[in-house]
Design a protein around this motif. Structure first.
Motif, PDB file in Angstrom:
ATOM      1  N   GLY A 228      43.318 -20.424  79.099  1.00 32.73           N
ATOM      2  CA  GLY A 228      43.672 -22.146  78.922  1.00 32.73           C
ATOM      3  C   GLY A 228      44.527 -22.342  78.006  1.00 32.73           C
ATOM      4  O   GLY A 228      44.912 -23.586  78.734  1.00 32.73           O
ATOM      5  N   VAL A 229      45.157 -21.839  77.612  1.00 30.74           N
ATOM      6  CA  VAL A 229      46.050 -21.884  76.871  1.00 30.74           C
ATOM      7  C   VAL A 229      47.541 -20.902  76.490  1.00 30.74           C
ATOM      8  O   VAL A 229      48.401 -20.893  76.924  1.00 30.74           O
ATOM      9  CB  VAL A 229      46.094 -22.070  74.845  1.00 30.74           C
TER      10      VAL A 229
ATOM     11  N   ASP B 150      43.374 -26.172  74.978  1.00 22.00           N
ATOM     12  CA  ASP B 150      43.349 -27.159  75.531  1.00 22.00           C
ATOM     13  C   ASP B 150      42.123 -27.995  76.523  1.00 22.00           C
ATOM     14  O   ASP B 150      42.152 -28.634  77.334  1.00 22.00           O
ATOM     15  CB  ASP B 150      43.147 -26.252  77.285  1.00 22.00           C
ATOM     16  N   ARG B 151      40.601 -27.500  75.727  1.00 19.99           N
ATOM     17  CA  ARG B 151      39.916 -28.487  75.915  1.00 19.99           C
ATOM     18  C   ARG B 151      39.416 -29.398  74.828  1.00 19.99           C
ATOM     19  O   ARG B 151      39.303 -29.502  73.462  1.00 19.99           O
ATOM     20  CB  ARG B 151      38.059 -27.715  75.983  1.00 19.99           C
TER      21      ARG B 151
ATOM     22  N   LEU C 164      47.228 -30.875  72.248  1.00 16.09           N
ATOM     23  CA  LEU C 164      46.517 -30.680  73.791  1.00 16.09           C
ATOM     24  C   LEU C 164      47.599 -30.182  74.658  1.00 16.09           C
ATOM     25  O   LEU C 164      48.662 -30.663  74.687  1.00 16.09           O
ATOM     26  CB  LEU C 164      45.892 -31.795  74.284  1.00 16.09           C
TER      27      LEU C 164
ATOM     28  N   LEU D 105      48.293 -29.238  78.569  1.00 17.83           N
ATOM     29  CA  LEU D 105      47.579 -29.190  80.270  1.00 17.83           C
ATOM     30  C   LEU D 105      47.330 -28.472  80.631  1.00 17.83           C
ATOM     31  O   LEU D 105      47.551 -28.400  81.943  1.00 17.83           O
ATOM     32  CB  LEU D 105      48.358 -30.609  80.656  1.00 17.83           C
ATOM     33  N   THR D 106      47.236 -27.336  80.607  1.00 19.06           N
ATOM     34  CA  THR D 106      47.470 -25.564  81.404  1.00 19.06           C
ATOM     35  C   THR D 106      45.723 -25.338  81.369  1.00 19.06           C
ATOM     36  O   THR D 106      45.582 -24.299  82.223  1.00 19.06           O
ATOM     37  CB  THR D 106      48.514 -24.331  80.208  1.00 19.06           C
ATOM     38  N   GLY D 107      45.099 -25.891  80.591  1.00 21.53           N
ATOM     39  CA  GLY D 107      43.288 -25.383  81.182  1.00 21.53           C
ATOM     40  C   GLY D 107      42.715 -26.053  81.587  1.00 21.53           C
ATOM     41  O   GLY D 107      43.075 -27.727  82.350  1.00 21.53           O
TER      42      GLY D 107
ATOM     43  N   ASP E   4      52.869 -27.525  78.211  1.00 21.58           N
ATOM     44  CA  ASP E   4      52.434 -26.342  77.810  1.00 21.58           C
ATOM     45  C   ASP E   4      52.514 -25.837  76.641  1.00 21.58           C
ATOM     46  O   ASP E   4      53.217 -26.629  75.742  1.00 21.58           O
ATOM     47  CB  ASP E   4      53.148 -25.227  78.964  1.00 21.58           C
TER      48      ASP E   4
END
Length: 342
Positions: free
Chosen positions: A29-30, A225-226, A243, A245-247, A269
């Protein structure tokens, strides 16, 4: 600003890859999703590394070995050494080794990454509850993990064998969407046994300790991302976080975040590593970033102005988090996020 009293994202006049010596990067997710590089990730990491920033890859996914992860990153275009990869399998193996005799047998419910990490600690992986294990180690085993493995865990735990889990992420990103993670598998065993595992992975202290021991970072920044693993792990370790926002995290979840889930910085990203971060300013009871001003009126989030979507999101974070104080913001954010296209 203290991580424990955060009511807005921070700004930084210095690019993050210069402000911090080491990036502690989540992977799924990153950097990639479903094995494929996320847009801008490779070029951003290469640039950060060429500029002098150390990169360490910190993942709760216990399936693959550090060698395999490093090889995959190199194939994607990010040169990486196995020593730069830190997994929850390594963290849980160290935790188990501190609780069982040297050379003890450990029942493995998971993949090769967990077996390799246990051997690194001088422990012997076994496959059956009848092999007299001193502990049960459960980690993500991939989508093809046989159901019978959960039964083996249950048999051993019912006999009083201590149970350890690499992590409890309920989901994991894949090329086809969001799939069940190790936490979902842990729930199966928990329901069957009524037991509770000792957990090593993010956001808990054993994973942060493993990362610090292996990287020697002096001024790290956690990139993830979490909210419930990466950002909470940074909070527990009292280090700054970015953080992306790609995940799995979306704008609504970010605005609703309680203090332990509020990142230091927010960006779209991994390009955010290479830039400074804009300041969020107090503006007569409201909060502004770039051309946007966010406030709370009549128990609703309001956004006025114009500009980049991320600036609007940062301003909204300040209003939502300030309004929520030590709790989670319950204000409806649908309209203001739609205005930003988020």
């Amino acid at each position: 600003m203290s991580q424990r009293s955060r009511t807005r994202p921070d700004g930084s006049a210095t690019a993050l890859d210069k402000a911090y010596d080491t990036a502690l990067l989540d992977l799924d997710g990153v950097v990639y999703a479903g094995g494929e590089a996320i847009e801008y990730a490779v070029d951003s990491l290469v640039a950060a590394r060429d500029g002098g920033m150390r990169l360490a890859y910190v993942t709760n996914n216990a399936l693959r070995t550090p060698d395999a992860v490093a090889a995959h990153l190199t194939e994607l275009g990010v040169p990486a050494e196995p020593a730069e990869v830190i997994t929850s399998a390594q963290a849980v193996a160290r935790l188990i080794a501190e609780h069982v005799p040297a050379g003890a047998r450990v029942l493995v419910i998971g993949g090769e990454g967990l077996r390799v990490a246990l051997r690194e600690r001088g422990l012997e992986p076994v496959e059956s509850a009848d092999d007299d294990p001193a502990a049960v180690a459960q980690g993500y085993g991939g989508p093809d993990l046989p159901w019978g493995r959960f039964a083996e865990a249950g048999y051993a735990i019912a006999r009083g064998v201590p149970w350890f889990a690499s992590n409890t992420d309920l989901t994991i990103p894949s090329a086809r969407g969001i799939a069940p993670g190790n936490g979902a598998a842990v729930e199966v065993v928990r329901i069957a046994t009524g037991a509770e595992p000792r957990v090593a992975g993010k956001p808990l202290p054993p994973m942060h300790r493993e990362t610090v021991l292996r990287t020697g970072a002096k001024r790290p920044i956690v990139v993830g991302d979490r909210l419930d693993t990466d950002i909470e792990g940074a909070f527990n370790g009292d280090v700054d976080s970015l953080l992306v926002l790609t995940g799995v995290t979306d704008g609504a979840q970010l605005l609703a975040a309680e203090p332990k889930h509020r990142p230091t910085y927010v960006d779209a990203d991994l390009r955010g590593l290479l830039t400074g971060q804009p300041e969020v300013e107090a503006r007569d009871g409201a909060f502004g970033c770039g051309g946007w001003t966010a406030s709370v009126r009549n128990d609703a989030l309001v956004l006025d102005g114009d500009g980049g979507a991320l600036d609007g999101l940062r301003a909204l974070c300040a209003s939502a988090w300030t309004h929520a104080g030590d709790g989670a913001c319950a204000l409806d954010s649908g309209k203001v996020l739609a205005k930003l296209g988020l």
